[in-house]
Design a protein around this motif. Structure first.
Motif: not given
Ligand code: BGC
Length: 477
Positions: A27-40, A92-94, A136-141
């Protein structure tokens, strides 16, 4: 056992009573990887302030309008990106949406770094904006759907932590590369997190909620086994299916049951921007220079402000699942009022800050930013991942996200004109006032969502948050 009945004392770092370490890791891995989108998102919005100083020279002098275009067209791109991403993520999916977003990020920043002429740079900023808006929307989604309810607040807010870290990183890169005037590298370095996001997403699975909605229950079960303790899975699938089966379509975005939630999301989006955060994030150094501070003092204050933003976001992440969203949102917004009033008072004696007034002004800005970071910053993005019915979640989040970028654009382009018209003091009082209005609205209308499953929040909002917008009662423990 229903998913919302889980222990309430867990946080991101504690181990769950029944959840094996692997579950938490996934779970944390999935959140951390996706959060790279937030970093960008954070890096690309923050980097331009420093880069502007140098690209002006390279392109043989740019007019103010040309500089504004480079800065603010990213925000227009972000509006378009958020608009498209909602539809695409539902269709098409997240996960594929995030993969495409990473590619667009990479193309955009490389185009910016190698742009031979000014208009290519402008185009590149729009392309980067598309990706920023989408992320900005797909990451929290995505994180909201992957996370178990008891730690969802902290996990979704990893995104906000990534945004603020991205902003701080961009300040430091700008500062570090200032002596070489290498604006191309300032833009281009963002290709590293873009590639990491792409590769990281290849290792992740599709959101289980989206799979269930597509009728791909078996696949969803496999994914959920990685993300949940066994006992939770059937209850969650049943809950998601039940709410997914309800007849809610895009046209029903304005339907009675959904409208209150839509308003909460859109108004929080607008308040997040019209209370002035990005005028500080984008313009603090210029403001402080204008007030008579030296270059290095202004830049230093900016870096400290960025660090406070990150630090207080960490505090929010630790607290969101314990104290709940509302206490942080209300305390934070009250702090924003106080911070803005202090800053305005520092300017009472005139537009220049001398001696103690300079310290007072900076202290006010730090209180304001820290308060935003502990409340409205993370809570807005978290709420919009939590309060919408599954079938329209992507599109409803899009609407709130577009409102956020639209308000950001308007505030950003009008800010300097506003400062000239009503002086810094007037602008800070104005932001203090909008923060106060936001506080009253939040107190009346924003529901508590701590430790309830997304499905239960959906039921509560539909059933209990009636036309008058009355928030539902406190959650069952
Ligand atoms: C906002 C951004 C802002 C950032 C600052 C985010 O939650 O949406 O507009 O730049 O916080 O930390």
């Amino acid at each position: 056992m229903s998913v919302e009945d889980k222990s309430s004392s867990d946080d991101l770092t504690a181990s769950s009573a029944s959840g094996p370490v692997n579950v938490r890791r996934h779970v944390i891995g999935a959140a951390a990887v996706t959060a790279l989108g937030g970093l960008l998102f954070g890096y690309d919005t923050g980097v331009v302030s420093g880069a502007l100083l140098f690209l002006k020279q390279d392109f043989g002098g740019l007019t103010s309008f040309q500089q504004e275009l480079v800065t603010s067209l990213l925000l227009v791109g972000a509006m378009i990106g958020a608009f498209g991403a909602g539809k695409v993520a539902d269709r098409i999916g997240r996960r594929p949406t995030l993969l495409v977003t990473a590619l667009v990020f990479a193309v955009g920043v490389l185009l910016a770094a190698f742009s031979p002429v000014y208009w290519v740079l402008v185009l590149a900023r729009v392309v980067i904006g598309l990706a920023v808006g989408s992320a900005s929307m797909t990451v929290p989604l995505y994180i909201g759907e992957v996370a178990p309810p008891r730690i969802r607040g902290g996990l979704v807010s990893l995104n906000q932590l990534a945004i603020t870290s991205g902003i701080l990183m961009s300040y430091l890169v700008d500062y570090g590369l200032a002596s070489s005037a290498n604006w191309r590298l300032m833009f281009g370095l963002a290709v590293i997190p873009a590639v990491l996001l792409f590769v990281g997403m290849l290792t992740q699975r599709e959101s289980p909620h989206w799979l269930i909605r597509q009728g791909r229950e078996d696949e969803a079960r496999v994914v959920l086994r990685r993300l949940r303790d066994d006992g939770d899975i059937d209850a969650e699938i049943a809950e998601v299916k039940e709410v997914a089966a309800r007849r809610v379509s895009a046209r029903d975005l304005l339907a009675k049951g959904v409208r209150p939630a839509l308003w909460v999301g859109v108004l929080m989006a607008i308040f997040q921007q019209i209370t002035g955060i990005n005028t500080i994030i984008y313009y603090a150094p210029s403001l402080l220079q204008g007030a008579g501070l030296g270059n290095s003092a202004a830049l230093l204050a900016n870096v400290v402000n960025g660090a406070v933003n990150v630090g207080m976001t960490v505090v929010a992440i630790r607290l969101l699942d314990r104290t709940g969203r509302r206490p942080l949102l209300l305390t934070g917004t009250a702090g924003m009022v106080v911070g803005m009033v202090i800053t305005a008072l520092a300017f009472l004696g005139g537009d220049q800050l001398h001696g103690w007034n300079a310290y007072l002004g900076i202290a006010g800005l730090l209180i304001y930013t820290g308060s935003f970071a502990v409340g409205l910053g993370p809570v807005f993005w978290l709420m919009i991942a939590e309060i919408y019915p599954l079938r329209i979640r992507g599109q409803a989040m899009s609407v709130a996200t577009i409102a956020n970028w639209g308000a950001n654009f308007l505030v950003t382009i009008s800010f300097l004109t506003l400062v000239n018209a009503i002086t810094p003091k007037g602008v800070f009082f104005l932001f203090g006032f909008t923060s106060l209005v936001a506080l009253v609205y939040f107190a009346k209308r924003v529901p508590e969502t701590k430790q309830r499953s997304l499905q239960q929040i959906e039921r509560d909002l539909g059933a209990q948050m009636s036309e008058d917008g009355t928030p539902p009662p406190a959650p069952r423990r």
